[in-house]
Every structure is written in C-alpha cells, then in structure tokens.
Design a protein around this motif. Sequence first.
Motif, PDB file in Angstrom:
ATOM      1  N   PHE A 198       0.677  -1.055  -0.018  1.00 23.42           N
ATOM      2  CA  PHE A 198       0.047   0.135  -0.086  1.00 23.42           C
ATOM      3  C   PHE A 198       0.881   1.210  -0.014  1.00 23.42           C
ATOM      4  CE2 PHE A 198      -2.230   3.349   2.093  1.00 23.42           C
ATOM      5  CZ  PHE A 198      -3.329   3.560   1.250  1.00 23.42           C
ATOM      6  N   LEU A 199       1.954   1.345   0.793  1.00 24.47           N
ATOM      7  CA  LEU A 199       2.831   2.466   0.912  1.00 24.47           C
ATOM      8  C   LEU A 199       3.635   2.503  -0.426  1.00 24.47           C
ATOM      9  CD1 LEU A 199       4.086   2.162   4.701  1.00 24.47           C
ATOM     10  CD2 LEU A 199       2.524   3.809   3.678  1.00 24.47           C
ATOM     11  N   LEU A 200       3.959   1.434  -1.077  1.00 19.35           N
ATOM     12  CA  LEU A 200       4.801   1.829  -2.249  1.00 19.35           C
ATOM     13  C   LEU A 200       3.878   2.308  -3.472  1.00 19.35           C
ATOM     14  CD1 LEU A 200       7.370   1.174  -3.824  1.00 19.35           C
ATOM     15  CD2 LEU A 200       6.420  -1.164  -4.457  1.00 19.35           C
ATOM     16  N   LEU A 201       2.521   1.493  -3.389  1.00 17.82           N
ATOM     17  CA  LEU A 201       1.762   2.049  -4.401  1.00 17.82           C
ATOM     18  C   LEU A 201       1.324   3.498  -4.178  1.00 17.82           C
ATOM     19  CD1 LEU A 201      -0.508  -1.061  -5.056  1.00 17.82           C
ATOM     20  CD2 LEU A 201       1.204  -0.242  -6.491  1.00 17.82           C
ATOM     21  N   ALA A 202       1.132   4.028  -2.933  1.00 17.66           N
ATOM     22  CA  ALA A 202       0.593   5.273  -2.587  1.00 17.66           C
ATOM     23  C   ALA A 202       1.751   6.244  -2.942  1.00 17.66           C
ATOM     24  CB  ALA A 202       0.429   5.333  -1.140  1.00 17.66           C
ATOM     25  N   LEU A 203       2.826   5.784  -2.713  1.00 20.74           N
ATOM     26  CA  LEU A 203       4.130   6.511  -3.301  1.00 20.74           C
ATOM     27  C   LEU A 203       4.075   6.807  -4.740  1.00 20.74           C
ATOM     28  CD1 LEU A 203       6.679   8.012  -2.530  1.00 20.74           C
ATOM     29  CD2 LEU A 203       7.846   6.006  -2.762  1.00 20.74           C
ATOM     30  N   VAL A 204       3.806   5.914  -5.323  1.00 16.93           N
ATOM     31  CA  VAL A 204       3.813   5.886  -6.985  1.00 16.93           C
ATOM     32  C   VAL A 204       2.918   6.582  -7.558  1.00 16.93           C
ATOM     33  CG1 VAL A 204       3.314   4.297  -8.922  1.00 16.93           C
ATOM     34  CG2 VAL A 204       5.111   3.573  -7.446  1.00 16.93           C
ATOM     35  N   ASP A 205       1.678   6.570  -6.883  1.00 13.38           N
ATOM     36  CA  ASP A 205       0.427   7.586  -7.122  1.00 13.38           C
ATOM     37  C   ASP A 205       0.928   9.107  -6.972  1.00 13.38           C
ATOM     38  OD1 ASP A 205      -1.114   5.508  -8.070  1.00 13.38           O
ATOM     39  OD2 ASP A 205      -2.093   5.186  -6.035  1.00 13.38           O
ATOM     40  N   TRP A 206       1.450   9.233  -5.756  1.00 12.90           N
ATOM     41  CA  TRP A 206       1.757  10.629  -5.366  1.00 12.90           C
ATOM     42  C   TRP A 206       3.040  11.243  -6.200  1.00 12.90           C
ATOM     43  CZ3 TRP A 206       6.523  12.427  -3.142  1.00 12.90           C
ATOM     44  CH2 TRP A 206       6.248  13.712  -2.663  1.00 12.90           C
ATOM     45  N   LEU A 207       3.970  10.348  -6.798  1.00 14.16           N
ATOM     46  CA  LEU A 207       4.730  10.808  -7.714  1.00 14.16           C
ATOM     47  C   LEU A 207       4.229  11.018  -9.076  1.00 14.16           C
ATOM     48  CD1 LEU A 207       7.966   8.601  -6.751  1.00 14.16           C
ATOM     49  CD2 LEU A 207       7.709  10.905  -6.340  1.00 14.16           C
ATOM     50  N   ARG A 208       3.195  10.449  -9.387  1.00 11.76           N
ATOM     51  CA  ARG A 208       2.640  10.839 -10.558  1.00 11.76           C
ATOM     52  C   ARG A 208       1.613  12.010 -10.635  1.00 11.76           C
ATOM     53  NH1 ARG A 208      -0.852   5.542 -12.332  1.00 11.76           N
ATOM     54  NH2 ARG A 208      -2.294   6.927 -11.584  1.00 11.76           N
TER      55      ARG A 208
END
Length: 79
Positions: A19-29
């Motif tokens: 979840f943290l990894l995917l949230a980080l990817v979404d945030w970076l996008r």
Amino acid sequence: MRPFSYWAGQYLLASSTMFLLLALVDWLRGDSLADTWPATLGWSCAAAAIFVASRYRQAQRGADCALCEDGKPANKPRR
C-alpha cells in the motif's frame, strides 16, 4: 507448519508495504491520496493475498527453502 498468527502477520506486513509503495507511486505521478486510496488498498490487499497464499502453499508442500527456521543457512546438499 507455522501457526495462523504467523501467516496473518505476513499478510499484514505485505499488504501495508505494498500500500505504501503504490501510494508513493500515485503521489509521484501527481495524484492525490484522497482520490486513489480505494484502488491502492484493493490492489495491495489482492497482491498480498496472492503472495502469502503462494508462500503458504509452498510451506504446506514442504518445499525446500534457502534458510532454516532460525535464520541460519541450511546445511543441506544441493540437488
């Protein structure tokens, strides 16, 4: 075979990390967490379920692993 609490802990660890990894990817996008958290939570829970289920199945079948229970390398000869 390990107890249920071990596998539940593995699932919680895997799903929270994903979840943290995917949230980080979404945030970076450039997406906001408020818009993407339901999809991110769903994908992380599904991926963690597949991951832990495959590890459980391997453990149930008695598949050889690279490490022993205590974390020290196994002294088994390689096939």
